[in-house]
Design a protein around this motif. Sequence first.
Motif, mmCIF file in Angstrom:
data_model
loop_
_atom_site.group_PDB
_atom_site.id
_atom_site.type_symbol
_atom_site.label_atom_id
_atom_site.label_comp_id
_atom_site.label_asym_id
_atom_site.label_seq_id
_atom_site.Cartn_x
_atom_site.Cartn_y
_atom_site.Cartn_z
ATOM 1 N N ASP A 1 -6.664 7.056 -0.104
ATOM 2 C CA ASP A 1 -6.620 5.666 -0.568
ATOM 3 C C ASP A 1 -7.438 5.489 -1.846
ATOM 4 O OD1 ASP A 1 -4.999 5.150 1.509
ATOM 5 O OD2 ASP A 1 -6.494 4.108 2.734
ATOM 6 N N HIS B 1 0.824 -1.215 0.000
ATOM 7 C CA HIS B 1 0.000 0.000 0.000
ATOM 8 C C HIS B 1 0.866 1.278 0.000
ATOM 9 C CE1 HIS B 1 -3.595 2.324 1.178
ATOM 10 N NE2 HIS B 1 -2.804 2.963 2.013
ATOM 11 N N HIS C 1 -0.414 6.459 8.345
ATOM 12 C CA HIS C 1 1.036 6.500 8.105
ATOM 13 C C HIS C 1 1.608 7.893 8.255
ATOM 14 C CE1 HIS C 1 0.438 2.508 6.530
ATOM 15 N NE2 HIS C 1 -0.533 2.994 5.773
ATOM 16 N N SER D 1 -0.883 10.305 6.438
ATOM 17 C CA SER D 1 -2.304 9.937 6.353
ATOM 18 C C SER D 1 -2.786 9.551 7.748
ATOM 19 C CB SER D 1 -2.475 8.769 5.386
ATOM 20 O OG SER D 1 -1.908 7.609 5.950
ATOM 21 N N HIS E 1 1.177 4.542 -2.635
ATOM 22 C CA HIS E 1 1.110 5.980 -2.334
ATOM 23 C C HIS E 1 2.328 6.725 -2.882
ATOM 24 C CE1 HIS E 1 -2.402 6.766 0.105
ATOM 25 N NE2 HIS E 1 -2.121 5.806 0.986
HETATM 26 ZN ZN ZN Z 1 -3.224 5.016 2.572
#
Ligand code: ZN
Length: 375
Positions: A316, A117, A151, A148, A121
């Motif tokens: 996302d 993931h 993260h 985010s 990004h």
């Molecule tokens: Zn994300």
Amino acid sequence: MSDIARLTPILAIETSCDDTACAILDAHGALLGESVLSQEDHAALGGVVPELAARAHLKALPELVELTLQRAGLELKDIALFAATTGPGLIGGLIVGSSYAKGLAMACGKPFMGINHIEGHILTPRLPAALRPDETAPSFPYLALLVSGGHCQCIAVEDTGQYRRLGGTIDDSAGEAFDKVAKMLGLGWPGGPALEKLAQEGNPQAYSLPRPLKGRPGCDFSFSGLKTAVSRHIEPYGRDALPRQVAADLAASFQQAVTDVMADRILNALAMVPQVTSLVVAGGVAANTVLRQRLEDIAHQHGITFLAPPLRLCTDNAAMIGWAALERLKQGEIPNDIALAPRPRWPLNERQPYQPQPSPDMPSSGHASLMEPSA
Ligand code: ZN
Ligand code: KG4
């Protein structure tokens, strides 16, 4: 026929948190179809409930995939490669999304590729749809700041599959800090956008809040002390009796403190990788205009380009997963991840750069060394 022509279009699925997303990309990375369903039930519960999220992904996926195919004007049999997020994220959602994509791949007799993931990004600024007409894709190496709800990391993106994590949060993510402070101020969830709005009415110098880790070497982040400091200023009033101006001043002062900390950390990161020619920012917090402006100013002072994908590609989405798969194909990776188990924690630097495998018994996969039992 080249491998890329043979392995596209790609259908990608993202289900690592509370957005169910599907996208279809062609060999050039053009987005042929795209759908995102943001789960709304979590707002009333004050945060993402993993079990509810997983069930909602399962319910949404069949229709969402069908809709995306329709938007692309394609049928399932036209898809040449299926990709899905296999980590990091909420394990229930990861299992649902990756199993669904694997099932489609097996049913269609096509390969599957598992994507990290975070890799999605940080490669997004190279996606054609993420660039404005006056922008060109960042070339390697570049510096990525991912901020985010889940993260908060600074990563040197040296090449596809070659990432160096320069620093990250030692407690909350930036988005979590915004959400928790917003909650203390009586705003809804997720609170980042509401906090930014309220801050416009406030004075960023009204409260002297700490700047955790500012001035220290490296580019780690910490937000818990800052959060506690805000709560101490709220205590004397009690949340329900907090005057609006106090709340606005606290919001503005908090946002200023986060921005100052981010700026300090990014300056250190730039000193660690002086060869980069772009600073890119991704993740929902990148929507914050005060933070974004400060980062842009820093990039310009350093004579490097600043890039922030449009919000729908910053948060996302599945286009970023399809794009990361395409970038890997461009490197010569042969997708073969049907046995790859999803991982709730999958640090980028644990991923092996793709190495061609000469043995015909062991078809090439950049992830072979990451296979492990379900977490
Ligand atoms: Zn994300
Ligand atoms: O990337 P994202 O949509 O989802 C994941 O966490 O993966 O990021 C959501 C986070 C939330 O914590 C939200 O409060 C924060 O991004 N956010 C903001 C703003 N817009 C969204 N934080 C600060 N200012 C904003 N304008």
